[in-house]
Enzyme design. Sequence first.
Site, mmCIF file in Angstrom:
data_model
loop_
_atom_site.group_PDB
_atom_site.id
_atom_site.type_symbol
_atom_site.label_atom_id
_atom_site.label_comp_id
_atom_site.label_asym_id
_atom_site.label_seq_id
_atom_site.Cartn_x
_atom_site.Cartn_y
_atom_site.Cartn_z
ATOM 1 C CG ASP A 8 -1.780 1.185 1.355
ATOM 2 O OD1 ASP A 8 -2.400 1.571 0.339
ATOM 3 O OD2 ASP A 8 -1.846 1.778 2.450
ATOM 4 C CG ASP A 10 -1.483 7.641 0.851
ATOM 5 O OD1 ASP A 10 -0.423 8.163 0.472
ATOM 6 O OD2 ASP A 10 -2.562 7.793 0.252
#
Length: 175
Positions: A8, A10
């Site tokens: 991922d 953020d």
Amino acid sequence: MKKAVFLDRDGVINEVLTDRVKFVNEPNQLYFLPGVAEAIKQLNQLFDYIFVVTNQGGVGLGYMKESKLKSIHDHMIAELAKEGAIIDEVVYCPHKPKSGCDCRKPHSKLIENLAINYDVDLSTSYMIGDTDTDIIAGKRAGTKTVYLGATDPIADAVFPDLLHAVPWIIDDMVK
């Protein structure tokens, strides 16, 4: 078949919702979390590919143009490469939250498409994220999962940050 790590963005690679930045809407707002470049560099030695798989609903909500998002990702890839950390591809869902698309995590379409395109064996690959949506997407795709944070009941492992997760991944790979 190849092995990959799906990251991922953020909260895994860069800061989000901190004193410095709420959301990354410009390349100069991308602040790497400590140890990220070193962790990716170590993963590059063991895996055929490192991918970033991210929900970017700000595009669908009109907070950012897709061209700006691409410039943020280009900046991220270039800055990490300066440290010897290679990201092979970034894929994202640009749709609004709750839009009903099948590419937004917790759906696994983005991960599965990368696996098809790069001949990746998902059962020997890992999804690393900081939300349940990341972990669920990884589980649905058939990867092992690593949660970055305090606790997650469905992840295969939990660590405070990416750099601390790498030794476990290395150990788990050789089992």
